[in-house]
Write a protein that holds these residues in place. Structure first.
Motif, PDB file in Angstrom:
ATOM      1  N   VAL A 113       1.127  -1.249  -0.076  1.00 37.70           N
ATOM      2  CA  VAL A 113      -0.036   0.332  -0.187  1.00 37.70           C
ATOM      3  C   VAL A 113       0.876   1.389   0.235  1.00 37.70           C
ATOM      4  CG1 VAL A 113      -2.108   1.339   1.712  1.00 37.70           C
ATOM      5  CG2 VAL A 113      -1.858  -1.082   1.416  1.00 37.70           C
ATOM      6  N   LEU A 114       1.544   1.070   0.808  1.00 35.30           N
ATOM      7  CA  LEU A 114       2.809   2.156   0.810  1.00 35.30           C
ATOM      8  C   LEU A 114       3.146   2.496  -0.529  1.00 35.30           C
ATOM      9  CD1 LEU A 114       4.667   1.660   4.168  1.00 35.30           C
ATOM     10  CD2 LEU A 114       3.232   3.717   3.780  1.00 35.30           C
ATOM     11  N   ASP A 115       4.114   1.743  -1.463  1.00 33.01           N
ATOM     12  CA  ASP A 115       4.546   1.722  -2.532  1.00 33.01           C
ATOM     13  C   ASP A 115       3.322   2.540  -3.340  1.00 33.01           C
ATOM     14  OD1 ASP A 115       6.982   0.668  -2.270  1.00 33.01           O
ATOM     15  OD2 ASP A 115       6.451  -1.453  -2.422  1.00 33.01           O
ATOM     16  N   LEU A 116       1.797   1.798  -3.755  1.00 33.58           N
ATOM     17  CA  LEU A 116       1.151   2.212  -4.652  1.00 33.58           C
ATOM     18  C   LEU A 116       1.217   3.725  -4.218  1.00 33.58           C
ATOM     19  CD1 LEU A 116      -1.830  -0.363  -3.779  1.00 33.58           C
ATOM     20  CD2 LEU A 116      -0.672   0.586  -6.527  1.00 33.58           C
ATOM     21  N   CYS A 117       0.978   3.583  -2.358  1.00 37.44           N
ATOM     22  CA  CYS A 117       0.757   5.358  -3.149  1.00 37.44           C
ATOM     23  C   CYS A 117       1.858   6.465  -3.041  1.00 37.44           C
ATOM     24  CB  CYS A 117       0.845   6.272  -0.759  1.00 37.44           C
ATOM     25  SG  CYS A 117      -0.909   5.360  -0.194  1.00 37.44           S
ATOM     26  N   GLN A 118       3.591   5.648  -2.940  1.00 37.53           N
ATOM     27  CA  GLN A 118       4.633   6.598  -3.479  1.00 37.53           C
ATOM     28  C   GLN A 118       4.299   6.316  -4.439  1.00 37.53           C
ATOM     29  OE1 GLN A 118       7.880   4.668  -1.381  1.00 37.53           O
ATOM     30  NE2 GLN A 118       7.450   5.971   0.497  1.00 37.53           N
ATOM     31  N   PHE A 119       4.015   5.282  -5.883  1.00 37.47           N
ATOM     32  CA  PHE A 119       4.167   5.348  -6.412  1.00 37.47           C
ATOM     33  C   PHE A 119       3.449   6.095  -7.091  1.00 37.47           C
ATOM     34  CE2 PHE A 119       2.739   4.197 -11.342  1.00 37.47           C
ATOM     35  CZ  PHE A 119       3.603   4.210 -11.581  1.00 37.47           C
ATOM     36  N   GLU A 120       2.231   7.465  -6.989  1.00 40.71           N
ATOM     37  CA  GLU A 120       1.303   8.131  -7.638  1.00 40.71           C
ATOM     38  C   GLU A 120       1.536   9.399  -6.899  1.00 40.71           C
ATOM     39  OE1 GLU A 120      -0.778   8.217  -9.779  1.00 40.71           O
ATOM     40  OE2 GLU A 120      -0.557   6.013  -9.982  1.00 40.71           O
ATOM     41  N   ARG A 121       2.952   9.393  -6.007  1.00 43.20           N
ATOM     42  CA  ARG A 121       3.562  11.162  -5.458  1.00 43.20           C
ATOM     43  C   ARG A 121       2.799  10.816  -4.612  1.00 43.20           C
ATOM     44  NH1 ARG A 121       7.820  10.336  -7.959  1.00 43.20           N
ATOM     45  NH2 ARG A 121       8.737  10.826  -9.846  1.00 43.20           N
ATOM     46  N   LEU A 122       1.604  10.232  -3.907  1.00 43.17           N
ATOM     47  CA  LEU A 122       1.125  11.038  -1.934  1.00 43.17           C
ATOM     48  C   LEU A 122       1.876  10.176  -1.247  1.00 43.17           C
ATOM     49  CD1 LEU A 122      -2.146   9.068  -3.135  1.00 43.17           C
ATOM     50  CD2 LEU A 122      -2.004  11.397  -2.815  1.00 43.17           C
ATOM     51  N   THR A 123       2.316  11.460  -0.711  1.00 42.35           N
ATOM     52  CA  THR A 123       3.631  11.277   0.957  1.00 42.35           C
ATOM     53  C   THR A 123       2.893  11.869   1.980  1.00 42.35           C
ATOM     54  OG1 THR A 123       4.715  13.315  -0.535  1.00 42.35           O
ATOM     55  CG2 THR A 123       5.541  11.755  -1.268  1.00 42.35           C
ATOM     56  N   ASN A 124       1.597  12.246   1.868  1.00 44.04           N
ATOM     57  CA  ASN A 124       1.564  12.484   3.350  1.00 44.04           C
ATOM     58  C   ASN A 124       0.818  12.068   3.974  1.00 44.04           C
ATOM     59  OD1 ASN A 124       0.743  14.346   5.898  1.00 44.04           O
ATOM     60  ND2 ASN A 124      -0.066  15.557   4.289  1.00 44.04           N
ATOM     61  N   ILE A 125       1.375  10.813   4.216  1.00 48.17           N
ATOM     62  CA  ILE A 125       0.702   9.068   4.546  1.00 48.17           C
ATOM     63  C   ILE A 125       0.942   9.106   5.809  1.00 48.17           C
ATOM     64  CG2 ILE A 125       0.948   6.794   4.528  1.00 48.17           C
ATOM     65  CD1 ILE A 125       1.845   7.226   1.719  1.00 48.17           C
ATOM     66  N   SER A 126       0.389   8.521   6.851  1.00 48.88           N
ATOM     67  CA  SER A 126       0.218   8.249   8.366  1.00 48.88           C
ATOM     68  C   SER A 126      -0.572   6.949   8.667  1.00 48.88           C
ATOM     69  CB  SER A 126      -0.132   9.450   8.835  1.00 48.88           C
ATOM     70  OG  SER A 126      -2.058   8.778   8.778  1.00 48.88           O
ATOM     71  N   MET A 127      -0.072   6.269   9.807  1.00 45.01           N
ATOM     72  CA  MET A 127       0.098   5.387   9.893  1.00 45.01           C
ATOM     73  C   MET A 127      -1.315   5.054  11.871  1.00 45.01           C
ATOM     74  SD  MET A 127       1.141   2.694   7.663  1.00 45.01           S
ATOM     75  CE  MET A 127       1.426   1.668   9.093  1.00 45.01           C
ATOM     76  N   HIS A 128      -2.483   4.461  11.473  1.00 44.32           N
ATOM     77  CA  HIS A 128      -3.188   3.882  12.469  1.00 44.32           C
ATOM     78  C   HIS A 128      -3.227   3.409  13.367  1.00 44.32           C
ATOM     79  CE1 HIS A 128      -7.793   4.736  13.857  1.00 44.32           C
ATOM     80  NE2 HIS A 128      -6.989   6.150  14.687  1.00 44.32           N
ATOM     81  N   THR A 129      -3.143   3.862  14.820  1.00 46.98           N
ATOM     82  CA  THR A 129      -2.862   3.082  16.116  1.00 46.98           C
ATOM     83  C   THR A 129      -3.484   3.458  17.075  1.00 46.98           C
ATOM     84  OG1 THR A 129      -1.136   3.945  17.353  1.00 46.98           O
ATOM     85  CG2 THR A 129      -0.298   2.628  15.777  1.00 46.98           C
ATOM     86  N   ARG A 130      -3.325   2.347  17.855  1.00 46.84           N
ATOM     87  CA  ARG A 130      -4.496   2.183  19.235  1.00 46.84           C
ATOM     88  C   ARG A 130      -3.735   3.229  19.772  1.00 46.84           C
ATOM     89  NH1 ARG A 130      -5.241  -2.488  21.467  1.00 46.84           N
ATOM     90  NH2 ARG A 130      -3.607  -3.409  20.330  1.00 46.84           N
ATOM     91  N   GLY A 131      -4.062   4.008  21.059  1.00 48.91           N
ATOM     92  CA  GLY A 131      -3.176   5.132  22.042  1.00 48.91           C
ATOM     93  C   GLY A 131      -2.740   4.322  23.225  1.00 48.91           C
ATOM     94  N   ALA A 132      -1.976   4.708  23.626  1.00 47.73           N
ATOM     95  CA  ALA A 132      -1.235   4.238  24.966  1.00 47.73           C
ATOM     96  C   ALA A 132      -2.400   4.221  25.668  1.00 47.73           C
ATOM     97  CB  ALA A 132      -0.468   4.312  25.047  1.00 47.73           C
ATOM     98  N   ARG A 133      -3.085   2.652  26.376  1.00 48.88           N
ATOM     99  CA  ARG A 133      -3.519   2.603  28.133  1.00 48.88           C
ATOM    100  C   ARG A 133      -2.604   2.009  29.161  1.00 48.88           C
ATOM    101  NH1 ARG A 133      -8.531  -0.869  24.837  1.00 48.88           N
ATOM    102  NH2 ARG A 133      -9.017   0.417  23.620  1.00 48.88           N
TER     103      ARG A 133
END
Length: 146
Positions: A126-146
């Motif tokens: 998925v990261l490769d597909l985004c970078q191939f299209e020059r979309l570089t503002n990418i973030s990863m979603h995680t659960r917050g610390a508990r």
């Protein structure tokens, strides 16, 4: 010597507790707590549009950026299935959508929601597909610390 005289005005009534007012107060408090209580929903049922993924936990969590448009959400479940804004898609459909988004707005934010059991290769794809299209503002979603 002057002696005060007690004047009797009639029979003294015993003080009463107003039971009707007390019952009204108890019912009012009962209704208040019933309305104010939030009932917990069963966790085994998924809401419609919710991705079937379990996010990994992170130790540090940043506050989400509220400014600007909502990010394009790409989900990857543990079997490698891709989701775009909650709907399952193929790699070709995702690539076409990324191409359209990059043409319309090259700075468009992309958020990847990857299941904690997803293969690393699926996330990298998925990261490769985004970078191939020059979309570089990418973030990863995680659960917050508990």
């Amino acid at each position: 010597m002057w002696c005060p005289m007690r004047i009797k005005l009639g029979e003294e009534e015993q003080p009463e507790i107003g039971l009707i007012a007390l019952i009204d107060c108890i019912f009012f408090l009962l209704m208040f707590f019933m309305v104010a209580t939030s009932f917990k929903q069963p966790t085994n049922q998924k809401k419609q549009g919710e991705l079937p993924i379990s996010l990994p936990a992170s130790q540090v969590s940043l506050e989400p950026d509220e400014a600007g448009a909502a990010p394009l959400v790409i989900g990857v479940d543990k079997s490698g299935q891709l989701f775009l804004d909650g709907a399952p898609v193929s790699t070709q459909i995702l690539h076409g959508r990324l191409k359209r988004e990059a043409a319309a707005n090259p700075g468009r934010r992309v958020r990847i929601d990857g299941d904690q059991l997803a293969r690393y290769q699926d996330i990298v794809h998925v990261l490769d597909l985004c970078q191939f299209e020059r979309l570089t503002n990418i973030s990863m979603h995680t659960r917050g610390a508990r």
